[in-house]
Design a protein around this motif. Structure first.
Motif, PDB file in Angstrom:
ATOM      1  N   GLY A  96       0.786  -1.222   0.000  1.00 50.51           N
ATOM      2  CA  GLY A  96       0.000   0.000   0.000  1.00 50.51           C
ATOM      3  C   GLY A  96       0.819   1.273   0.000  1.00 50.51           C
ATOM      4  O   GLY A  96       0.254   2.371  -0.116  1.00 50.51           O
ATOM      5  N   SER A  97       2.147   1.156   0.112  1.00 48.39           N
ATOM      6  CA  SER A  97       3.002   2.341   0.149  1.00 48.39           C
ATOM      7  C   SER A  97       3.827   2.442  -1.124  1.00 48.39           C
ATOM      8  O   SER A  97       3.795   1.555  -1.989  1.00 48.39           O
ATOM      9  N   THR A  98       4.588   3.521  -1.235  1.00 51.81           N
ATOM     10  CA  THR A  98       5.515   3.673  -2.351  1.00 51.81           C
ATOM     11  C   THR A  98       6.866   3.060  -1.984  1.00 51.81           C
ATOM     12  O   THR A  98       7.133   2.765  -0.823  1.00 51.81           O
ATOM     13  N   ILE A  99       7.708   2.886  -2.981  1.00 51.58           N
ATOM     14  CA  ILE A  99       9.022   2.266  -2.792  1.00 51.58           C
ATOM     15  C   ILE A  99      10.064   3.358  -2.579  1.00 51.58           C
ATOM     16  O   ILE A  99      10.171   4.289  -3.379  1.00 51.58           O
ATOM     17  N   LEU A 100      10.842   3.228  -1.491  1.00 52.78           N
ATOM     18  CA  LEU A 100      11.943   4.153  -1.238  1.00 52.78           C
ATOM     19  C   LEU A 100      13.262   3.417  -1.455  1.00 52.78           C
ATOM     20  O   LEU A 100      13.528   2.406  -0.803  1.00 52.78           O
ATOM     21  N   MET A 101      14.071   3.933  -2.366  1.00 45.25           N
ATOM     22  CA  MET A 101      15.361   3.336  -2.694  1.00 45.25           C
ATOM     23  C   MET A 101      16.470   4.303  -2.299  1.00 45.25           C
ATOM     24  O   MET A 101      16.426   5.489  -2.643  1.00 45.25           O
ATOM     25  N   SER A 102      17.474   3.805  -1.571  1.00 41.04           N
ATOM     26  CA  SER A 102      18.610   4.628  -1.166  1.00 41.04           C
ATOM     27  C   SER A 102      19.910   3.942  -1.556  1.00 41.04           C
ATOM     28  O   SER A 102      20.034   2.717  -1.430  1.00 41.04           O
ATOM     29  N   GLY A 103      20.864   4.742  -2.032  1.00 43.18           N
ATOM     30  CA  GLY A 103      22.145   4.170  -2.402  1.00 43.18           C
ATOM     31  C   GLY A 103      23.078   5.210  -2.996  1.00 43.18           C
ATOM     32  O   GLY A 103      22.712   6.383  -3.156  1.00 43.18           O
ATOM     33  N   PRO A 104      24.290   4.796  -3.349  1.00 45.16           N
ATOM     34  CA  PRO A 104      25.301   5.743  -3.827  1.00 45.16           C
ATOM     35  C   PRO A 104      25.136   6.114  -5.300  1.00 45.16           C
ATOM     36  O   PRO A 104      24.464   5.420  -6.069  1.00 45.16           O
ATOM     37  N   ALA A 105      25.778   7.212  -5.663  1.00 44.58           N
ATOM     38  CA  ALA A 105      25.929   7.627  -7.063  1.00 44.58           C
ATOM     39  C   ALA A 105      27.224   8.425  -7.151  1.00 44.58           C
ATOM     40  O   ALA A 105      27.639   9.056  -6.177  1.00 44.58           O
ATOM     41  N   VAL A 106      27.856   8.386  -8.318  1.00 41.47           N
ATOM     42  CA  VAL A 106      29.178   8.986  -8.487  1.00 41.47           C
ATOM     43  C   VAL A 106      29.263   9.657  -9.856  1.00 41.47           C
ATOM     44  O   VAL A 106      28.790   9.103 -10.849  1.00 41.47           O
TER      45      VAL A 106
END
Length: 262
Positions: A239-249
């Protein structure tokens, strides 16, 4: 730029007019021997309804609706929270030191939202390809099938991936994920990306796989997803949205002559 080794060419056309991006130009730029080389090309454009628009092109020139690792790269480049328009829907980006958090929206599970060629239960699809059987299908801006296996590394994904991607069951082709359980909140994942092949990481694949694993009761959110290029954190509850966390360079900046690739 890259996210966990999933690499991108980012063209910022928000304040400068450029010639139209075509599949042929994207494909020529994506050639690692005669072009620049990338898994995906990211094009930033003005938007009348959002902070800006983002388009994603695969190395074969096809356009994708979403790209999770690429969205984190965009957030880092933009340098401030933003609401962006994509083919797959609105994304909320929030950069932090060395990476970003992206609200990827709500997953879709209906057979015609994947899409599939005909109605089918997407929770446990009654289909298989050799040792890979009974996948779940999830759309997170682009289509994914997820197979849970004993050992993700043992699957011949370079051979089975293209067979599944191009199966007539998937009229818009599909991204192929093979995952194994590494702990109560930890998955190991490899992805064959539609239009790009094997990559070191796939953000939407990590999202789709975490969602599938939570739905099947295999893990609890938030989920640590380990890909060949590194780890992502995925948070999702039904029922919720997807939260994605991680690096970027950011790897480097450069220029090219458009006429050399058109």
């Amino acid at each position: 730029m890259h996210g966990l080794g999933n690499d991108f060419v980012v063209i910022d056309a928000r304040d400068a007019a450029i010639p139209a991006m075509t599949p042929a130009v994207a494909r020529a730029l994506g050639d690692r021997r005669t072009g620049v080389g990338f898994d995906q090309l990211i094009l930033l454009e003005p938007s009348a309804t959002h902070d800006f628009r983002v388009r994603f092109f695969n190395a074969d020139g096809s356009e994708a609706g979403a790209c999770g690792n690429g969205s984190r790269a965009v957030a880092l480049l933009h340098g401030a929270p933003a609401m962006v328009e994509t083919q797959g829907g609105t994304l909320r980006l929030e950069p932090f030191e060395g990476g970003a958090r992206v609200d990827m929206g709500s997953p879709r599970f209906e057979w015609d939202a994947i899409p599939l060629a005909y109605p089918m239960d997407t929770f446990a699809m009654p289909v298989g390809w050799e040792s890979l059987a009974g996948p779940m299908a999830v759309n997170v801006g682009n289509p994914h099938v997820i197979f849970f296996v004993e050992d993700a590394d043992a699957v011949e994904l370079d051979r089975l991936g293209p067979l599944i991607e191009h199966d007539p069951l998937f009229p818009e082709r599909v991204n192929v994920n093979v995952a194994s359980l590494a702990g109560p909140d930890h998955l190991k994942l490899r992805v064959w990306e539609r239009g790009a092949g094997l990559t070191r990481a796939c953000g939407t694949g990590a999202c789709a796989t975490a969602v599938a694993a939570v739905r099947r009761g295999l893990v609890k959110s938030p989920v640590r997803v380990t890909l060949p290029g590194g780890d992502l954190a995925i948070a999702w509850e039904p029922g919720s949205t997807i939260l994605m966390s991680g690096p970027a360079v950011e790897s480097f900046r450069g220029s090219f002559r458009w006429e050399d690739y058109s």
